[in-house]
Design a protein around this motif. Structure first.
Motif, short mmCIF file in Angstrom:
data_model
loop_
_atom_site.label_atom_id
_atom_site.label_comp_id
_atom_site.label_asym_id
_atom_site.label_seq_id
_atom_site.Cartn_x
_atom_site.Cartn_y
_atom_site.Cartn_z
N ALA A 29 0.80 3.69 2.90
CA ALA A 29 -0.36 2.92 2.22
C ALA A 29 -0.89 3.29 0.60
CB ALA A 29 -1.03 2.07 3.06
N GLU A 30 -1.04 2.21 -0.39
CA GLU A 30 -1.48 2.07 -0.97
C GLU A 30 -2.89 1.15 -0.83
OE1 GLU A 30 0.80 2.35 -4.70
OE2 GLU A 30 2.26 3.81 -3.94
N VAL A 31 -3.85 1.43 -0.87
CA VAL A 31 -4.09 0.03 -0.75
C VAL A 31 -5.95 -0.44 -1.72
CG1 VAL A 31 -6.53 -0.56 0.45
CG2 VAL A 31 -5.25 1.36 1.64
N GLU A 32 -5.34 -1.57 -2.25
CA GLU A 32 -6.93 -1.89 -3.17
C GLU A 32 -7.90 -2.34 -3.25
OE1 GLU A 32 -2.36 -1.10 -6.61
OE2 GLU A 32 -3.37 -3.38 -6.26
N VAL A 72 -10.00 0.19 -7.74
CA VAL A 72 -9.51 1.02 -7.44
C VAL A 72 -8.11 1.31 -6.00
CG1 VAL A 72 -10.70 2.84 -5.44
CG2 VAL A 72 -12.24 1.45 -7.06
N GLU A 73 -7.36 2.15 -5.87
CA GLU A 73 -6.27 2.51 -5.05
C GLU A 73 -6.42 3.51 -4.12
OE1 GLU A 73 -2.07 1.90 -5.97
OE2 GLU A 73 -2.27 2.90 -6.98
N LEU A 74 -6.56 3.16 -3.25
CA LEU A 74 -6.62 4.11 -2.05
C LEU A 74 -4.84 4.58 -2.01
CD1 LEU A 74 -6.98 6.49 -0.63
CD2 LEU A 74 -7.53 4.70 1.43
N VAL A 75 -4.09 6.11 -2.27
CA VAL A 75 -3.49 5.99 -1.90
C VAL A 75 -2.82 7.51 -0.40
CG1 VAL A 75 -0.55 7.22 -2.82
CG2 VAL A 75 -2.43 5.63 -4.22
N THR A 76 -2.43 6.78 0.39
CA THR A 76 -1.75 7.81 1.54
C THR A 76 -0.84 8.54 1.53
OG1 THR A 76 -1.02 6.36 2.87
CG2 THR A 76 -3.40 5.91 3.09
N ALA A 149 -5.75 -7.80 -6.27
CA ALA A 149 -5.33 -6.32 -5.82
C ALA A 149 -4.46 -6.22 -4.47
CB ALA A 149 -7.04 -6.15 -5.42
N SER A 150 -3.62 -5.73 -4.09
CA SER A 150 -2.74 -5.69 -2.78
C SER A 150 -3.25 -4.63 -1.82
CB SER A 150 -1.41 -5.64 -3.62
OG SER A 150 -1.36 -3.89 -4.38
N TYR A 267 13.21 4.36 -0.22
CA TYR A 267 11.83 4.32 0.81
C TYR A 267 11.87 3.43 0.11
CZ TYR A 267 8.18 5.81 -2.26
OH TYR A 267 7.26 6.09 -3.45
N LEU A 268 11.23 2.32 0.89
CA LEU A 268 11.02 0.87 0.53
C LEU A 268 9.82 0.57 0.35
CD1 LEU A 268 13.12 -1.05 3.51
CD2 LEU A 268 13.64 -1.80 1.36
N GLU A 269 9.42 -0.24 -0.56
CA GLU A 269 7.59 -0.60 -0.96
C GLU A 269 7.77 -2.81 -0.84
OE1 GLU A 269 6.86 2.12 -4.83
OE2 GLU A 269 7.35 -0.07 -5.11
N PHE A 270 7.11 -2.59 0.41
CA PHE A 270 6.21 -3.94 0.45
C PHE A 270 5.27 -3.92 -0.72
CE2 PHE A 270 9.02 -3.12 3.67
CZ PHE A 270 9.29 -3.83 4.40
N ARG A 271 5.62 -4.88 -1.86
CA ARG A 271 4.56 -5.20 -1.83
C ARG A 271 3.90 -6.70 -2.42
NH1 ARG A 271 4.90 -1.70 -6.55
NH2 ARG A 271 4.11 -3.52 -8.43
N MET A 272 4.23 -7.90 -1.35
CA MET A 272 3.81 -8.76 -1.29
C MET A 272 2.87 -9.27 -0.50
SD MET A 272 5.84 -8.23 1.18
CE MET A 272 7.36 -7.91 0.76
N LEU A 273 2.12 -7.83 -0.28
CA LEU A 273 1.07 -8.47 0.57
C LEU A 273 -0.13 -8.07 -0.66
CD1 LEU A 273 1.56 -5.94 3.57
CD2 LEU A 273 1.83 -8.54 3.44
N ASP A 274 -1.58 -9.44 0.09
CA ASP A 274 -2.39 -9.29 -0.99
C ASP A 274 -3.67 -8.03 -0.17
OD1 ASP A 274 -1.85 -11.51 -2.36
OD2 ASP A 274 -3.32 -13.32 -0.95
N ALA A 275 -4.50 -7.76 -1.20
CA ALA A 275 -5.53 -6.91 -0.35
C ALA A 275 -6.28 -7.41 0.97
CB ALA A 275 -6.46 -7.04 -1.62
#
Length: 377
Positions: A29-32, A72-76, A149-150, A267-275
């Motif tokens: 995940a990339e959490v913003e 701020v973005e947290l990358v796991t 933010a997403s 790999y797949l990035e799902f980029r359509m989700l809001d924060a």
């Protein structure tokens, strides 16, 4: 660094590599978050201040990057399943929220800032070039960079990238509708749509429109996207035909600026989700995992998605205010909850809780609403 001139063969090679099969399926995940000063919500938090506040090791091993507007973005790292990913996100989120709270700052998981103007505070050449391009092409790009933010979820293709890609492409608008969390642009009107995704769609359609369901078309997506920096009509295909063509490094930088709702990168990035707040994050991770790894559930969702006419149009204009889209999203979330319940009832409960949330209503005070969404400390 590779200064060799790029060719169509280089484009084709990168397009093919974007759909790499895998023996296992992991999820990351990339959490913003938007960052607000609790005592003055109109104050802009400089990117350098956000970086200093976030600095330091995190308990679950995530890393932090800062977006152009100071988000701020947290990358796991990738995880073997949804529960371990969620545990890692929550552990690192708690540490970050506490660091910001020490400076009276709040990490707010909303898809769009409804209070401040879009101003870039990160002095990075890539973002300067993007800003110049978007000012020329569409002002929405500046909003996208600085006010949104997403929650991005990344998942391996598994052994059949074509099937995985086609499924992801079909369910992407349903996921966008299911996990909206940017219901207002300025606090005057609240709608059950993702204003963040509307901004992304308007930014530069040559690089933000949905990709084709045929993986073989990804090379043409790369070629037909406008160049950054460049004129509003200068595509990468045009550049290849110039007397001084782009280099391989130019090609790689160009690919990094393509932002369809689902992006292939090996790999797949799902980029359509809001924060999203914690419950929404759990529900989104569980839903994406169920739809992409439980083939029976994924097949049913695939068929349901294809029964909708112009699903992306519905997402942008009506969201779950449209009856058919609302019912299809409810069906998708129910399928996902049933899929994950045998392996993790807590995740299933999170999906159910999220699906039952009320429609957005205009609050008495948008500032209180923003702070009410902040991560707990």
């Amino acid at each position: 660094m590779n200064g060799q001139h790029a060719t169509l063969a280089d484009v084709a090679a990168r397009a093919d590599a974007a759909f790499t099969p895998s023996a296992e399926v992991r999820i990351g995940a990339e959490v913003e978050w938007l960052v607000f000063d609790r005592s003055d919500l109109t104050r802009r938090i400089d990117a350098s201040d956000a970086a200093r506040t976030a600095s330091g090791e995190l308990p679950a091993g995530g890393t932090v990057t800062i977006e152009p507007g100071g988000q701020v973005e947290l990358v796991t790292p990738p995880h073997d399943g949804p529960r371990s990913l969620i545990d890692a996100i929550e552990s690192d989120t708690a540490a970050l929220a506490n660091r910001f709270a020490e400076h009276d700052l709040a990490l707010v998981p909303l898809g769009l800032d409804p209070i401040r103007d879009p101003v870039r505070t990160l002095e990075v050449e890539r973002y300067k070039a993007m800003e110049r391009h978007f000012l020329d092409v569409s002002p929405a790009g500046v909003q996208m960079m600085n006010l949104t933010a997403s929650l991005q979820l990344n998942i391996d293709f598994g052994p059949d990238p074509v099937q995985t890609w086609q499924r992801a492409h079909a369910i992407a608008p349903l996921l966008a509708a299911a996990f909206v969390n940017s219901p207002t642009t300025d606090g005057t009107e609240f709608q059950p749509i993702s204003h963040r995704m509307r901004i992304w769609a308007a930014t530069d359609p040559t690089r933000t429109r949905p990709a084709d369901p045929d993986p073989a078309a990804w090379g043409n997506y790369i070629l037909d996207a406008r160049v950054i920096p460049g004129s509003a009509t200068h595509t990468f295909r045009d550049w290849l035909a110039q007397p001084t063509p782009p280099t391989v490094d130019d090609l790689d930088r160009h690919i990094e600026t393509l932002f369809p709702p689902v992006r292939p990168r090996g790999y797949l990035e799902f980029r359509m989700l809001d924060a999203l707040p914690a419950t929404g994050r759990r529900a989104a991770v569980a839903t994406v995992w169920a739809l992409m790894t439980d083939h029976g559930t994924g097949d049913v969702a695939f068929e349901a998605a294809h029964k909708l006419d112009d699903p992306w149009g519905l997402v942008h204009e009506r969201g779950t205010g449209h009856t058919d889209l609302h019912e299809t999203v409810a069906h998708l979330l129910d399928l996902s909850a049933r899929s994950v319940r045998p392996i993790d009832p807590r995740l299933a409960n999170a999906v159910t809780t999220w699906s039952e949330r009320p429609s957005p209503a205009r609050p008495d005070d948008v500032g209180d609403w923003v702070l009410g969404a902040a991560e707990p400390t």
